[in-house]
Design a protein around this motif. Structure first.
Motif, PDB file in Angstrom:
ATOM      1  N   ARG A  41       0.832  -1.198   0.000  1.00  0.00           N
ATOM      2  CA  ARG A  41       0.000   0.000   0.000  1.00  0.00           C
ATOM      3  C   ARG A  41       0.871   1.254   0.000  1.00  0.00           C
ATOM      4  NH1 ARG A  41      -4.886   2.223  -1.253  1.00  0.00           N
ATOM      5  NH2 ARG A  41      -5.995   0.446  -0.430  1.00  0.00           N
ATOM      6  N   GLU A  45       0.814   4.113  -2.891  1.00  0.00           N
ATOM      7  CA  GLU A  45       0.563   5.531  -2.644  1.00  0.00           C
ATOM      8  C   GLU A  45       1.663   6.423  -3.216  1.00  0.00           C
ATOM      9  OE1 GLU A  45      -0.129   5.656   1.564  1.00  0.00           O
ATOM     10  OE2 GLU A  45      -2.166   4.890   1.337  1.00  0.00           O
ATOM     11  N   GLU A  98      -8.654   6.503  -7.173  1.00  0.00           N
ATOM     12  CA  GLU A  98      -8.499   7.253  -5.938  1.00  0.00           C
ATOM     13  C   GLU A  98      -8.366   6.350  -4.713  1.00  0.00           C
ATOM     14  OE1 GLU A  98     -10.969   7.767  -8.148  1.00  0.00           O
ATOM     15  OE2 GLU A  98     -10.186   9.587  -9.061  1.00  0.00           O
ATOM     16  N   THR A  99      -9.028   5.212  -4.712  1.00  0.00           N
ATOM     17  CA  THR A  99      -9.032   4.335  -3.541  1.00  0.00           C
ATOM     18  C   THR A  99      -8.102   3.143  -3.670  1.00  0.00           C
ATOM     19  OG1 THR A  99     -10.877   3.038  -4.413  1.00  0.00           O
ATOM     20  CG2 THR A  99     -11.417   4.930  -3.009  1.00  0.00           C
ATOM     21  N   VAL A 101      -9.091   0.309  -4.811  1.00  0.00           N
ATOM     22  CA  VAL A 101      -9.935  -0.868  -4.669  1.00  0.00           C
ATOM     23  C   VAL A 101     -10.226  -1.466  -6.041  1.00  0.00           C
ATOM     24  CG1 VAL A 101     -12.173  -1.696  -3.851  1.00  0.00           C
ATOM     25  CG2 VAL A 101     -10.951   0.050  -2.574  1.00  0.00           C
ATOM     26  N   ARG A 104     -16.089  -4.125  -5.855  1.00  0.00           N
ATOM     27  CA  ARG A 104     -17.007  -3.902  -4.745  1.00  0.00           C
ATOM     28  C   ARG A 104     -17.595  -5.223  -4.306  1.00  0.00           C
ATOM     29  NH1 ARG A 104     -20.856   0.792  -7.027  1.00  0.00           N
ATOM     30  NH2 ARG A 104     -19.230   1.883  -8.138  1.00  0.00           N
TER      31      ARG A 104
END
Length: 105
Positions: A41, A45, A98-99, A101, A104
């Protein structure tokens, strides 16, 4: 008089109790997995702002120990590229948005 079928009782316990993983081992595995996820992560980022404009919603697969990453529109292709270089490595996949992910629930 009607005859009833005998009811078989269910066996108690596991089929193979000798293969039970101790709680300490499970906790160690979870800690390793969490550490790999945090490391990946942090790489994500750092890399994401540079790539998000050109490759929005593409997939990025990161090898946490080296920081190498592989991107593609298709998740399977990105993971295949990573597995070619790191066949037995632990890989983490994100989506360049943005996330980060991928999907969902």
């Amino acid at each position: 008089m009607t005859e009833t079928k005998p009811v078989r009782s269910r066996g108690g316990g596991r089929l193979f109790p000798e293969y039970t993983i101790p709680p300490e081992e499970l906790a160690r595995r979870k800690a390793e997995k969490d550490a790999r996820g945090k490391k990946a992560r942090s790489y994500f980022e750092q890399i994401c702002p540079q790539l998000i404009d050109k490759h929005y919603n593409w997939f990025i697969t990161i090898e946490p120990n080296s920081g190498d990453y592989f991107i593609d529109r298709d998740i399977e292709v990105a993971e295949d590229k990573a597995h070619q270089k790191y066949p037995s490595g632990w890989l983490v996949t994100f989506r360049l948005n943005e996330t980060g992910v991928c999907d969902r629930i």
